[in-house]
Enzyme design. Structure first.
Site, PDB file in Angstrom:
ATOM      1  N   GLU A  35      56.453  34.144  37.876  1.00  0.00           N
ATOM      2  CA  GLU A  35      57.341  35.096  37.219  1.00  0.00           C
ATOM      3  C   GLU A  35      56.501  35.821  36.161  1.00  0.00           C
ATOM      4  O   GLU A  35      55.836  35.166  35.354  1.00  0.00           O
ATOM      5  CB  GLU A  35      58.498  34.344  36.554  1.00  0.00           C
ATOM      6  CG  GLU A  35      59.469  35.319  35.932  1.00  0.00           C
ATOM      7  CD  GLU A  35      60.661  34.658  35.248  1.00  0.00           C
ATOM      8  OE1 GLU A  35      60.780  33.425  35.303  1.00  0.00           O
ATOM      9  OE2 GLU A  35      61.448  35.421  34.663  1.00  0.00           O
ATOM     10  N   ARG A 261      54.137  18.508  38.851  1.00  0.00           N
ATOM     11  CA  ARG A 261      53.578  19.443  37.871  1.00  0.00           C
ATOM     12  C   ARG A 261      52.436  18.802  37.123  1.00  0.00           C
ATOM     13  O   ARG A 261      52.509  17.632  36.755  1.00  0.00           O
ATOM     14  CB  ARG A 261      54.641  19.699  36.781  1.00  0.00           C
ATOM     15  CG  ARG A 261      55.546  20.823  36.996  1.00  0.00           C
ATOM     16  CD  ARG A 261      56.478  20.916  35.791  1.00  0.00           C
ATOM     17  NE  ARG A 261      56.171  22.115  35.022  1.00  0.00           N
ATOM     18  CZ  ARG A 261      56.491  23.331  35.409  1.00  0.00           C
ATOM     19  NH1 ARG A 261      57.104  23.525  36.548  1.00  0.00           N
ATOM     20  NH2 ARG A 261      56.201  24.355  34.656  1.00  0.00           N
ATOM     21  N   LYS A 271      55.218  28.446  29.632  1.00  0.00           N
ATOM     22  CA  LYS A 271      55.020  29.824  29.167  1.00  0.00           C
ATOM     23  C   LYS A 271      55.870  30.142  27.950  1.00  0.00           C
ATOM     24  O   LYS A 271      55.450  30.873  27.070  1.00  0.00           O
ATOM     25  CB  LYS A 271      55.362  30.798  30.301  1.00  0.00           C
ATOM     26  CG  LYS A 271      54.228  30.995  31.270  1.00  0.00           C
ATOM     27  CD  LYS A 271      54.596  32.031  32.308  1.00  0.00           C
ATOM     28  CE  LYS A 271      55.362  31.400  33.437  1.00  0.00           C
ATOM     29  NZ  LYS A 271      55.761  32.302  34.485  1.00  0.00           N
TER      30      LYS A 271
HETATM   31  P1  ATP Z   1      56.585  27.815  32.998  1.00  0.00           P
HETATM   32  O1  ATP Z   1      57.571  26.748  32.702  1.00  0.00           O
HETATM   33  O2  ATP Z   1      55.297  27.645  32.310  1.00  0.00           O
HETATM   34  O3  ATP Z   1      57.140  29.199  32.856  1.00  0.00           O
HETATM   35  P2  ATP Z   1      57.131  28.115  35.743  1.00  0.00           P
HETATM   36  O4  ATP Z   1      57.122  27.086  36.808  1.00  0.00           O
HETATM   37  O5  ATP Z   1      58.444  28.614  35.290  1.00  0.00           O
HETATM   38  O6  ATP Z   1      56.264  27.601  34.551  1.00  0.00           O
HETATM   39  P3  ATP Z   1      56.301  30.268  37.386  1.00  0.00           P
HETATM   40  O7  ATP Z   1      55.735  31.566  36.969  1.00  0.00           O
HETATM   41  O8  ATP Z   1      57.665  30.256  37.947  1.00  0.00           O
HETATM   42  O9  ATP Z   1      56.235  29.335  36.121  1.00  0.00           O
HETATM   43  O10 ATP Z   1      55.293  29.472  38.312  1.00  0.00           O
HETATM   44  C1  ATP Z   1      54.593  29.990  39.401  1.00  0.00           C
HETATM   45  C2  ATP Z   1      54.139  28.845  40.265  1.00  0.00           C
HETATM   46  O11 ATP Z   1      53.294  27.982  39.513  1.00  0.00           O
HETATM   47  C3  ATP Z   1      55.315  28.025  40.733  1.00  0.00           C
HETATM   48  O12 ATP Z   1      55.145  27.743  42.106  1.00  0.00           O
HETATM   49  C4  ATP Z   1      55.238  26.792  39.896  1.00  0.00           C
HETATM   50  O13 ATP Z   1      55.764  25.690  40.564  1.00  0.00           O
HETATM   51  C5  ATP Z   1      53.744  26.651  39.625  1.00  0.00           C
HETATM   52  N1  ATP Z   1      53.532  25.932  38.359  1.00  0.00           N
HETATM   53  C6  ATP Z   1      53.974  26.291  37.138  1.00  0.00           C
HETATM   54  N2  ATP Z   1      53.649  25.373  36.217  1.00  0.00           N
HETATM   55  C7  ATP Z   1      52.964  24.405  36.868  1.00  0.00           C
HETATM   56  C8  ATP Z   1      52.366  23.160  36.478  1.00  0.00           C
HETATM   57  N3  ATP Z   1      52.403  22.748  35.207  1.00  0.00           N
HETATM   58  N4  ATP Z   1      51.742  22.427  37.422  1.00  0.00           N
HETATM   59  C9  ATP Z   1      51.687  22.848  38.688  1.00  0.00           C
HETATM   60  N5  ATP Z   1      52.238  23.992  39.136  1.00  0.00           N
HETATM   61  C10 ATP Z   1      52.881  24.770  38.244  1.00  0.00           C
HETATM   62 MG    MG Z   2      59.799  29.845  35.931  1.00  0.00          MG
END
Ligand code: ATP
Ligand code: MG
Length: 558
Positions: A35, A261, A271
């Site tokens: 995102e 994760r 983020k």
């Molecule tokens: P955040 O909570 O930091 O915003 P998010 O999962 O909401 O993380 P996205 O932009 O939706 O962030 O993530 C893009 C991809 O990266 C998704 O497939 C997500 O599962 C993966 N991802 C995000 N954070 C992690 C993590 N800590 N470990 C492994 N994969 C991750």
């Molecule tokens: Mg997200």
């Protein structure tokens, strides 16, 4: 890149190999779906290495897809930084980047089809009522009073939602699945909400926006994704992912698989929280070298190869993936050891006069930039009457077994002579401000006669050394889990309470003359000190600026 760089046999590789062997898929097609609401962090790096790495390993392709369904928090700046980070990590996406917003019209049409099939309805419960109707983990939910509207009425209302006839938040479109389902995600999830917000790509065209689960499943299918990999918190969303694809007329049904994760101790992988560090000015920006963002780690001097090595080491599984910072630093250090040329730098200079320096007699030597890589070339290590050594390489009252310099003691200058400290000059307060030393002229490139000199220290000719600003970075947080510390009241304390107040120090140091020839983002090992990189933004050949990437040894625990 080579195929050894990716995590060894893990369950997702096994699934893919089975699918290829059984002929279920001829090619694999993955996607990385960030995102654009912040910069990518170390957790995303793991996901990028997984998704792009699998495509690379199995000669498939991987899409970059921006999951841009929450316009309030999304921006083009984030899109730009995410593209840059993925490329910097060494990966290539298939074709142009995709955007979930590219599919808004398709998503709308599928919603219309669901309404016509009696599988979606317009609801008017407000957020609070919806919560009450949803039930709990142990109690089933209740049907909304609007659930039984006719398809015609739903279609009319949904068309008017799109046309902007209703205020924000006044209506939603929900899937008609099962309010009594044991899985709360299947209790008539909302798939559209009314929100008048400017979107970074579609502008003000839409005032209704689709929800994540609905959008994600359909986007995957539109792009012919074969394996849709996400983190474990989406496991209970998988039945919804499948329900959506089973109930619309679309070819193909990507399969979702979840892995754990990555969490990094002494750091933060969210983020939202990283954004808070930026907006509250605890750091200089998303790419501050202390940030666990890809751009911050890049500026710190981490390498794509080192980050890929780290991702391989942390592996892919469904079990907890909490990793100590030393694992990350170890991978970075290991990779830099082989790839970085060496130079000497003195961070806290102590001046020495070499009292028997003799221009006619005292010679300079050259030294290789890397002990194992001849191709990196050599440089001259000039000597002169005045040199600098590191303050802590001299001690007036040395502890037992001291191998560095002390009064009357000897030490070897790296790539040069053995010197002996003859005299110490102190200021009024008793601080050592200069040393007078003699050179044993018979020790250039050979051992001293009749005695052993064990210590070797780094040094610079004061005449030839160039000034350089050096930024010393420490960890950003003082505790392992800054966002999981509870106070006496049982509530989480703000993670910003655990910021390390000494996470950056800038000092005026000296380096070899080569520092005046370097481009930004050039990495070096400063002998005996650590790995450093010229700052991506602030470094110039006239005024070098180095960031400490990582020290030579893991000194955190001693
Ligand atoms: P955040 O909570 O930091 O915003 P998010 O999962 O909401 O993380 P996205 O932009 O939706 O962030 O993530 C893009 C991809 O990266 C998704 O497939 C997500 O599962 C993966 N991802 C995000 N954070 C992690 C993590 N800590 N470990 C492994 N994969 C991750
Ligand atoms: Mg997200």
């Amino acid at each position: 890149m080579n195929k050894e760089q990716f995590a060894d046999n893990h369950f997702i590789r096994t699934i893919i190999e089975d699918d290829l062997a059984s002929g279920k898929h001829k090619h694999i097609h993955t996607r990385f779906p960030p995102e654009p609401n912040g910069y990518l962090h170390i957790g995303h790096a793991k996901s990028i290495c997984l998704n792009f790495g699998l495509a690379y390993l199995y000669d498939g392709v991987c899409n970059l897809r921006f999951d841009d369904t929450n316009p309030e928090k999304e921006s083009d700046e984030y899109v730009r930084s995410i593209k840059e980070d993925v490329q910097w990590l060494g990966f290539h996406w298939e074709g142009e980047p995709h955007f979930a917003s590219d599919y808004f019209e398709d998503l709308y049409n599928y919603a219309v089809a669901l309404i016509k099939d009696g599988k979606a309805y317009v609801d008017e419960l407000n957020a609070e009522e919806m919560r009450q109707y949803r039930g709990t983990l142990t109690e089933p939910g209740k049907d909304s009073p609007y659930r039984s509207r006719s398809a015609e009425e739903n279609l009319d209302l949904f068309t008017r939602m799109r046309a902007g006839e209703f205020p924000d938040g006044s209506k939603t479109l929900r899937l008609k699945i099962d309010m009594a389902s044991g899985n709360i995600n299947l209790r008539d999830p909302v798939i559209y909400r009314i929100r008048r917000v400017h979107h970074h790509r579609t502008g003000d065209k839409w005032c209704i926006y689709p929800m994540y689960d609905y959008t994600h499943a359909i986007s995957d299918a539109i792009e012919n994704i074969t394996h849709s990999l996400c983190t474990l918190e989406f496991e209970s969303h998988r039945p919804l992912y499948d329900w959506v694809l089973d109930n619309i007329a679309i070819d193909g049904h990507p399969r979702q698989y979840e892995f754990s994760r990555l969490e990094l101790l002494y750091s933060i992988t969210s983020k939202r929280k990283l954004n808070q560090l930026v907006t509250e000015n605890h750091v200089s920006g998303w790419d501050d070298p202390r940030m666990p963002t890809v751009s911050g780690m890049r500026r710190r001097g981490y390498t794509p190869e080192g980050l890929r090595l780290f991702s391989k080491r942390v592996g892919i599984s469904k079990s907890e993936n909490v990793v100590d910072m030393s694992v990350l630093e170890g991978a970075i250090r290991e990779e830099l050891e082989d790839s970085s040329p060496r130079m000497m730098a003195v961070l806290n200079p102590l001046k020495i006069e070499l009292i028997n320096y003799d221009e006619a007699l005292t010679q300079s030597r050259s030294a290789p930039f890397h002990p194992h890589h001849e191709e990196m070339g050599e440089r001259e290590i000039p000597i002169a009457r005045h040199i600098y050594i590191e303050q802590d390489d001299f001690s007036l009252n040395p502890p037992p077994k001291w191998q560095r310099l002390t009064v009357g003691g000897e030490v070897r200058l790296r790539y040069s002579y053995v010197i002996k400290c003859e005299e110490v000059i102190t200021d009024e307060a008793g601080n050592v401000i200069e040393l007078k030393c003699s050179i044993d002229h018979d020790t250039l490139g050979k051992k001293p006669e009749g005695r052993k000199v064990k210590g070797v220290i780094h040094w610079l000719s004061a005449e030839h050394a160039v000034p350089a600003a050096v930024r010393l970075y420490e960890r950003l947080f003082t505790v392992e889990r800054p966002d999981a510390v509870r106070g006496d009241d049982g509530e989480y304390k703000p993670f910003t309470e655990f910021l390390n107040q000494h996470s950056v120090t800038e000092i005026d140091a000296y380096a070899e003359a080569v520092a005046n020839t370097l481009a930004p983002e050039t990495r070096f090992q400063f002998e005996r000190l650590g790995y450093f990189v010229t700052d991506r933004y602030d470094h110039t050949t006239d005024a070098p600026v180095f960031n400490r990437t990582v020290s030579l040894k893991d000194s955190w625990h001693d």
